[in-house]
Write a protein that holds these residues in place. Sequence first.
Motif, PDB file in Angstrom:
ATOM      1  N   GLY A 130      26.130  35.884  29.716  1.00  0.00           N
ATOM      2  CA  GLY A 130      27.445  36.351  30.009  1.00  0.00           C
ATOM      3  C   GLY A 130      28.255  34.988  30.498  1.00  0.00           C
ATOM      4  O   GLY A 130      27.760  33.864  30.273  1.00  0.00           O
ATOM      5  N   TYR A 131      29.350  35.172  31.029  1.00  0.00           N
ATOM      6  CA  TYR A 131      30.276  34.118  31.422  1.00  0.00           C
ATOM      7  C   TYR A 131      31.358  34.542  32.190  1.00  0.00           C
ATOM      8  O   TYR A 131      31.295  35.896  32.526  1.00  0.00           O
ATOM      9  CB  TYR A 131      30.761  33.510  30.075  1.00  0.00           C
ATOM     10  CG  TYR A 131      31.824  34.392  29.497  1.00  0.00           C
ATOM     11  CD1 TYR A 131      31.345  35.225  28.333  1.00  0.00           C
ATOM     12  CD2 TYR A 131      32.939  34.625  29.797  1.00  0.00           C
ATOM     13  CE1 TYR A 131      32.086  35.900  27.818  1.00  0.00           C
ATOM     14  CE2 TYR A 131      33.981  35.375  29.243  1.00  0.00           C
ATOM     15  CZ  TYR A 131      33.607  36.138  28.017  1.00  0.00           C
ATOM     16  OH  TYR A 131      34.448  37.156  27.658  1.00  0.00           O
ATOM     17  N   GLY A 132      31.949  33.838  33.200  1.00  0.00           N
ATOM     18  CA  GLY A 132      32.833  34.365  34.130  1.00  0.00           C
ATOM     19  C   GLY A 132      32.401  35.155  35.218  1.00  0.00           C
ATOM     20  O   GLY A 132      31.292  34.668  35.766  1.00  0.00           O
ATOM     21  N   ALA A 133      32.821  36.485  35.147  1.00  0.00           N
ATOM     22  CA  ALA A 133      32.626  37.234  36.190  1.00  0.00           C
ATOM     23  C   ALA A 133      30.852  37.698  36.149  1.00  0.00           C
ATOM     24  O   ALA A 133      30.461  38.886  36.976  1.00  0.00           O
ATOM     25  CB  ALA A 133      33.434  38.487  36.700  1.00  0.00           C
ATOM     26  N   SER A 134      30.357  37.259  35.238  1.00  0.00           N
ATOM     27  CA  SER A 134      28.720  37.634  35.138  1.00  0.00           C
ATOM     28  C   SER A 134      28.015  36.839  36.294  1.00  0.00           C
ATOM     29  O   SER A 134      26.962  37.329  36.481  1.00  0.00           O
ATOM     30  CB  SER A 134      28.165  37.229  33.682  1.00  0.00           C
ATOM     31  OG  SER A 134      27.629  36.472  33.483  1.00  0.00           O
ATOM     32  N   PHE A 135      28.626  35.701  36.718  1.00  0.00           N
ATOM     33  CA  PHE A 135      28.162  35.078  37.748  1.00  0.00           C
ATOM     34  C   PHE A 135      26.637  34.688  37.640  1.00  0.00           C
ATOM     35  O   PHE A 135      25.722  35.106  38.569  1.00  0.00           O
ATOM     36  CB  PHE A 135      28.542  35.414  39.165  1.00  0.00           C
ATOM     37  CG  PHE A 135      29.864  35.516  39.341  1.00  0.00           C
ATOM     38  CD1 PHE A 135      30.638  34.590  39.564  1.00  0.00           C
ATOM     39  CD2 PHE A 135      30.512  36.867  39.698  1.00  0.00           C
ATOM     40  CE1 PHE A 135      31.898  34.458  39.637  1.00  0.00           C
ATOM     41  CE2 PHE A 135      31.699  36.780  39.934  1.00  0.00           C
ATOM     42  CZ  PHE A 135      32.724  35.722  39.837  1.00  0.00           C
TER      43      PHE A 135
ATOM     44  N   ALA B 284      26.101  40.265  37.906  1.00  0.00           N
ATOM     45  CA  ALA B 284      26.454  41.427  37.631  1.00  0.00           C
ATOM     46  C   ALA B 284      25.639  42.340  36.968  1.00  0.00           C
ATOM     47  O   ALA B 284      25.494  43.438  37.374  1.00  0.00           O
ATOM     48  CB  ALA B 284      27.968  41.210  36.575  1.00  0.00           C
TER      49      ALA B 284
ATOM     50  N   MET C   1      25.101  40.631  30.639  1.00  0.00           N
ATOM     51  CA  MET C   1      26.715  40.917  30.749  1.00  0.00           C
ATOM     52  C   MET C   1      26.616  42.260  31.703  1.00  0.00           C
ATOM     53  O   MET C   1      26.338  41.877  33.002  1.00  0.00           O
ATOM     54  CB  MET C   1      27.306  41.488  29.451  1.00  0.00           C
ATOM     55  CG  MET C   1      27.043  39.974  28.537  1.00  0.00           C
ATOM     56  SD  MET C   1      27.705  40.437  26.762  1.00  0.00           S
ATOM     57  CE  MET C   1      29.431  40.387  26.961  1.00  0.00           C
ATOM     58  N   GLU C   2      27.016  43.540  31.369  1.00  0.00           N
ATOM     59  CA  GLU C   2      27.035  44.417  32.369  1.00  0.00           C
ATOM     60  C   GLU C   2      25.884  45.065  32.668  1.00  0.00           C
ATOM     61  O   GLU C   2      25.969  45.857  33.590  1.00  0.00           O
ATOM     62  CB  GLU C   2      28.166  45.515  31.930  1.00  0.00           C
ATOM     63  CG  GLU C   2      27.546  46.613  30.764  1.00  0.00           C
ATOM     64  CD  GLU C   2      27.569  46.079  29.457  1.00  0.00           C
ATOM     65  OE1 GLU C   2      26.917  45.164  29.140  1.00  0.00           O
ATOM     66  OE2 GLU C   2      28.507  46.748  28.745  1.00  0.00           O
TER      67      GLU C   2
END
Lengths: 248, 248, 248, 248, 248, 248, 248, 248
Positions: D205-210, D214, D181-182
Amino acid sequence: MDEGQLRELLEQVRGGSVAVDEAVERMRHLPFEDLGFAKVDHHRALRHGMPEVIFGKGKAPEHLVEIATRLLQRSSNLLATRTTAETAELIRQRFPEAEYFPMSAAVRVWRDKTIHGKGTIGVVCAGTSDIPVAEEAQVTAEVMGNQVDVIHDIGVAGIHRLMNNRERLTRARVIVVCAGMEGALPSAVGGLVGCPVIAVPTSIGYGASFQGLAALLSMLNSCASNVCVVNIDNGFGGGYVASLINRL
Amino acid sequence: MDEGQLRELLEQVRGGSVAVDEAVERMRHLPFEDLGFAKVDHHRALRHGMPEVIFGKGKAPEHLVEIATRLLQRSSNLLATRTTAETAELIRQRFPEAEYFPMSAAVRVWRDKTIHGKGTIGVVCAGTSDIPVAEEAQVTAEVMGNQVDVIHDIGVAGIHRLMNNRERLTRARVIVVCAGMEGALPSAVGGLVGCPVIAVPTSIGYGASFQGLAALLSMLNSCASNVCVVNIDNGFGGGYVASLINRL
Amino acid sequence: MDEGQLRELLEQVRGGSVAVDEAVERMRHLPFEDLGFAKVDHHRALRHGMPEVIFGKGKAPEHLVEIATRLLQRSSNLLATRTTAETAELIRQRFPEAEYFPMSAAVRVWRDKTIHGKGTIGVVCAGTSDIPVAEEAQVTAEVMGNQVDVIHDIGVAGIHRLMNNRERLTRARVIVVCAGMEGALPSAVGGLVGCPVIAVPTSIGYGASFQGLAALLSMLNSCASNVCVVNIDNGFGGGYVASLINRL
Amino acid sequence: MDEGQLRELLEQVRGGSVAVDEAVERMRHLPFEDLGFAKVDHHRALRHGMPEVIFGKGKAPEHLVEIATRLLQRSSNLLATRTTAETAELIRQRFPEAEYFPMSAAVRVWRDKTIHGKGTIGVVCAGTSDIPVAEEAQVTAEVMGNQVDVIHDIGVAGIHRLMNNRERLTRARVIVVCAGMEGALPSAVGGLVGCPVIAVPTSIGYGASFQGLAALLSMLNSCASNVCVVNIDNGFGGGYVASLINRL
Amino acid sequence: MDEGQLRELLEQVRGGSVAVDEAVERMRHLPFEDLGFAKVDHHRALRHGMPEVIFGKGKAPEHLVEIATRLLQRSSNLLATRTTAETAELIRQRFPEAEYFPMSAAVRVWRDKTIHGKGTIGVVCAGTSDIPVAEEAQVTAEVMGNQVDVIHDIGVAGIHRLMNNRERLTRARVIVVCAGMEGALPSAVGGLVGCPVIAVPTSIGYGASFQGLAALLSMLNSCASNVCVVNIDNGFGGGYVASLINRL
Amino acid sequence: MDEGQLRELLEQVRGGSVAVDEAVERMRHLPFEDLGFAKVDHHRALRHGMPEVIFGKGKAPEHLVEIATRLLQRSSNLLATRTTAETAELIRQRFPEAEYFPMSAAVRVWRDKTIHGKGTIGVVCAGTSDIPVAEEAQVTAEVMGNQVDVIHDIGVAGIHRLMNNRERLTRARVIVVCAGMEGALPSAVGGLVGCPVIAVPTSIGYGASFQGLAALLSMLNSCASNVCVVNIDNGFGGGYVASLINRL
Amino acid sequence: MDEGQLRELLEQVRGGSVAVDEAVERMRHLPFEDLGFAKVDHHRALRHGMPEVIFGKGKAPEHLVEIATRLLQRSSNLLATRTTAETAELIRQRFPEAEYFPMSAAVRVWRDKTIHGKGTIGVVCAGTSDIPVAEEAQVTAEVMGNQVDVIHDIGVAGIHRLMNNRERLTRARVIVVCAGMEGALPSAVGGLVGCPVIAVPTSIGYGASFQGLAALLSMLNSCASNVCVVNIDNGFGGGYVASLINRL
Amino acid sequence: MDEGQLRELLEQVRGGSVAVDEAVERMRHLPFEDLGFAKVDHHRALRHGMPEVIFGKGKAPEHLVEIATRLLQRSSNLLATRTTAETAELIRQRFPEAEYFPMSAAVRVWRDKTIHGKGTIGVVCAGTSDIPVAEEAQVTAEVMGNQVDVIHDIGVAGIHRLMNNRERLTRARVIVVCAGMEGALPSAVGGLVGCPVIAVPTSIGYGASFQGLAALLSMLNSCASNVCVVNIDNGFGGGYVASLINRL
């Protein structure tokens, strides 16, 4: 060391059986949280009707059911996101009141329906393909104690649909807007209303949508000042932040 | 056509001087907004103490001064972001009460200091280099009528600094967190508090920070559910959304 | 509340002038750090000869000089990275022993030259254009108390240069390898030695180097298992991590 | 040409049966490694208790078993990463002492449990989903002869969990921190301790974790100077570098 | 140790003054290159008329002049790429025969004009803005001893210009094609000819050209099988590889 | 209009049955290619022993077999890349001499083994996982009439393996180098040899390799001037360009 | 060979002085274009009132003036985009009727104002910062002979502004829509009208707009089917395509 | 409220049964569209023979059949894109005249074959793998009432194929060009013709094509001014925009 142990130590200090120096030393290295004071209160957000939430993705069905069972022993409500039909069935066998939402794959136990939010949360999506993400936001906001007003399929390419819903939108205290493809709806909604807008980009689209990146960038660059953004497909996050705002 | 004109038309219909057909025809093509009903209220967000805001980047100094002058004829307060020292000087020549904030390059006229927000807005930044963005958020929130509590330099690499400010953080009703480099602070703050957190990535960093992209992605993937995000370096947006929330 | 205050409180408990309940209450809300115990020790890394370090980029010359002056009151050594010739001149006026490294724009005051590292740190760069980054690593490692062996210009396109230095490389306890363009050198060095290799991608290159991204990705994908990576152009970070390792 | 052959050649030179010119000629074109001198020592890292390691991904089960069998003829220990349950079963049929770790899909034969590391290696992960990567790091560090202290689920969004483990963290000589995640945990850990931190971004993670990008960028931009980074999901690399450091 | 020293050692072995064991030991740790045998021949590419080449970017004028002077002591020809007018002037003061090419900022000393290439190298560019890159390729190929046939401005948007030059193109033995924007020309040229095509993407363009990325990707995906690619704006590389091919 | 028809028209002009004006008119609008003159010669590359090549991906087995059959009526050799075992089986039923290469999924009919290349083509790969791509290059170069020298598993992390093969490498007239992960091998090979090097990035790797992007960027930024690059996993392209060069 | 030469050849054939075989041979290798037949007509787009267009970026002022002078000898109108004030002044000295548009830096000579377009072209922009790009589109469309209706500042965040202009928009035959930041306007306009919409992303924005990438992706993913896109900031391209459409 | 209801209200006003105030009030909150005037005409694009279009991806077969059935009650023609063979079969059971296009997975009911387009639409693709996208464009353009001229496999690597079709291309009124890989064909076609070209990048390719990104960027940077672009694989969009243009 919990509060009881601290009390005991202080009693020993008072009674003289433990010297001040020794007490200082024993306190020096204790993990502060277990002292009971300087309590970490990050769970506060979950108190007062906030449900326990399980992120279901990647968890084995039986594992998830166990967690759910344990959580429901100390909480009336439960939300599990990104589960499967199989998991949902297992949960319903144990908790017949559990609801399953096949589009968003959320499972909800909603025993305590007390309303905590002060107004209505709008949940809006641009196209019918965005409904699963919007549903996750809706289910979240409801189980956190909010009135939710859901409006589907009012994307900017048919702007009259948006205009027709302006009155409903302006009645909301905070709005969650889910959109994929060009992700333009939060800007348009943001321009119509004066309340905070939580934009949720969805991965709906193909080609140069790059799994929601186009919508995400679009929303981050919104020319409407009242728009803030959560992760792609994060309907739960949208509903959660909106719920926190609606309690203020 | 405003409401007065509509009324007049209806009176003429009632009086018979305008036929129904003709009235229908005249109403058919009017821009709906000018009708006075179905009023577009996107300016509502700016009423009741919200300042007029000018995005100064790329505007010629004299041009910006003119806009500011015009806006201050119908508004007590004014905020101009991303200006220059030269522009600020010109504004202060005309409006001596104008303040200039050299770090964020904001200019503010703050005559009406009525408090509209119901609680305190926390404005937090991770490192001293993030202060300009935090200042923009602070200046915005203040001129929109909020008590603001600013805490600088509490980045996660020195987590005790964050822990030391936990009490102040938990007193805020909504918090704006500005951070560059790895952008981890919003997650840490979000875990400590129960209120909404508006994360503002900054372009501070070098190399693989890619002008703020690293911080932006970090914040979008926050494992704290109460975090939402605005554009890189968008301190104004952070302060604006926080102000809207604090009025609820 | 520092240790003195805690002692005083405990004395009062012992003396009976403060009840146990009241003592518990007063301790509950104190910021833990100020208690003196549960001390946050993140500064530990800087103790015992580790210099104070200032990241000079974006700091005004006079501001930086002030910080340097203050730091040198409690520290023998000082390192300021990414300064300017102007800043360096100001520092040298006040501290004539200060050295300025024009390639890396580092300023160093190195009064206490005690060696803390147990072995030699190798600092290696692929091409002459990478020297500024290597120099930053070298200057850092030296001021942190290490013997440093610097080898320039041994990039993989002339692999004999690398092979000729194999003996020197194998004598190092940890190696910092700086390379731009294709960033292949850390893998080659990593394959030759058995010690940890800290890879520092540099922004040297043009076109598809994308300001160091090519080198960064190359290093992250190294087929040599003993390679780890820091940010693009982060010579300081490379020297710092190597110094920590060399003290073990 | 190995050392024996070189010796023989030199004897012939000494005995006069080979002229100097001819000896020079014969030595000119020999692959230097086979000479026995100028020995390539890249396998040194694997000596003295370092296990043989197989990267299992993409290898057929029977193929992998053969390699394992061959390696175990000259090594006590074996590590195979990214295998499958099927492969593990085959290996255990032949080597009953083999352990299989289903989360990380690692297989380990750990006959020689000599401790080579001088201290403890901390292996830490942010969330439960990061455990597979942390397990790979742990399994690696253990089989390379280290005491490992594993701490799960102390991500920054619940910072008290991190603070509660500060003492354990400060006791480690080097720490591997796995986070998706972050990816903020390495910065927070790095700020708490003075030892080197090896950050392992995970693809959780998902989405903007690419897929871990991230977290990777976050870690590369860490404001904690003692953090260095390996590839996404490279738990093995994290454990390997930490083991090298812990031997110093 | 050069060949002379090796010989001496072997003589000593033969004479008995050095024992075989000792000889083995002394040879074990010598850098192999200095032995004179196992000679690293990476400079071979520069022999036989290949000029010495200096990458001028970032080098101080006086520094570059010194390098040039030194190189010209052992080489007839010289090529310095990415210089400046100022540097060129300095070089011409010392070497009046030096040519300066203002578009590509190359400086060339071309005393030995022996032709080494077996055929003609075509150097082609798509638009007039690509000429500087093409010129760098041309200057390189010429000074490496090749006949060069230069054709400008035959981009695919005016395909007749390409068709009109088909005969010239088919006469080349290898072709360097420079193109920015959509980078389509190498594919079109590649389809017309049977020889190898070296594609050089240029950074010409704006917006979604992303400084040559669009052209680079286009060329890497060429549907013509005879196309290979060098870095963005790397006219030198294009001319260099073409020269190597033309000597075969 | 083919050459015969043109001849007939010219005969008619000569005989006077067609006027010059009419002839000009009739020639004006003919597709130039069908005239027989101004012949498009893009098939030239496939003449003289170059095989017909089919890109098999996405083609139905029976469809591919038909194409192969038709092509083999006018060509001795055939190459089909990226096929399947099923397709290969079908082809072998019809052409028993067809070879199938399971790693690269290539099918080859190689009846005419005339050597057209003037020297040897080196085909090199960094790790065993890169062998499928190298095999595609090898199979291509062979069927185009070349001697191929294949060297596997000489990646830069074990640089002695590369050094041991230096002699073989320097004997090649052109070298195809396939590497995934950090993609450093082409630079290292390029530095050792003086001939052209065709770099083929492979998609081998994980995490920040981004399916071969890391290797691709690495190769494009090679500090060795004799390296040019083809698309990720494009072994065919590497072998094809090398074959064209080897015929020169 | 032009038509005259062809005629002469055919006369020689007719007269017998050139044999048919020889004529065939001489025609075989002629560049087809110079034959006069099979004429390449790519300049057709510029005929009939289309102006000559110069892309001014990177051209020296005096150079650009020369080109302009030459073009105006055979054309009534001229358009030069991306010039400078200095260039404009030089052009106006020679051609006093030349107009300079400082926002878009276009220079136009518009002597022949014949209208070629069949309807009106709408040119629309989202914010005042987008006006330069819109102006380039307008200037282009006008000089190509079109009635242009320009509407500024109707971005989606104030959707009533868009709605108020619906009638004007629906009167256009084709619309060019310029927008930066989130780039949502083309979708909204596309939904309101039935004609083709040419979307021009602008580089207006900051942070995650990535110099227009956000707007570009947004437009490519438009949910309105009548939208197509040109390059970032390519107002000329938008105006050009719209002009071609409006002539149909 | 439709026009009838408005009329009735106005009659009541005229008749006095409804007061002006009440009429104003009742009109104030009506959704403007339902008034019948200020009619939203975004459906206009679908009138006059434009088919109803269903985006089939992600829709359940029975669901899609229901939508199709409903749409065909008020429309003669129907287009469903991105369906499946199963869905197509279900539709054909109900509507035997339905056509299924297996390559593009489109389903079409084409009862009303009136021609609305004024000229021919060219649909062109670069390679045979691009045919599915071209087919979607063709099917769309046909059902929208256009003559379509389809030309396959004329990519730029065999430019004679393009030149041979120049006459057909110049006869088209607007051309849709579909290409993957390097995406060069639209530029080449754009240079040959004077009409608008709609470029459709396809996801055909591998490696550095990045699922069509290379082709997309190539087309956006076309040096031909008459090219505009739609999303990757958006054959429908290409055919739709071309149809709108062809009706003008």
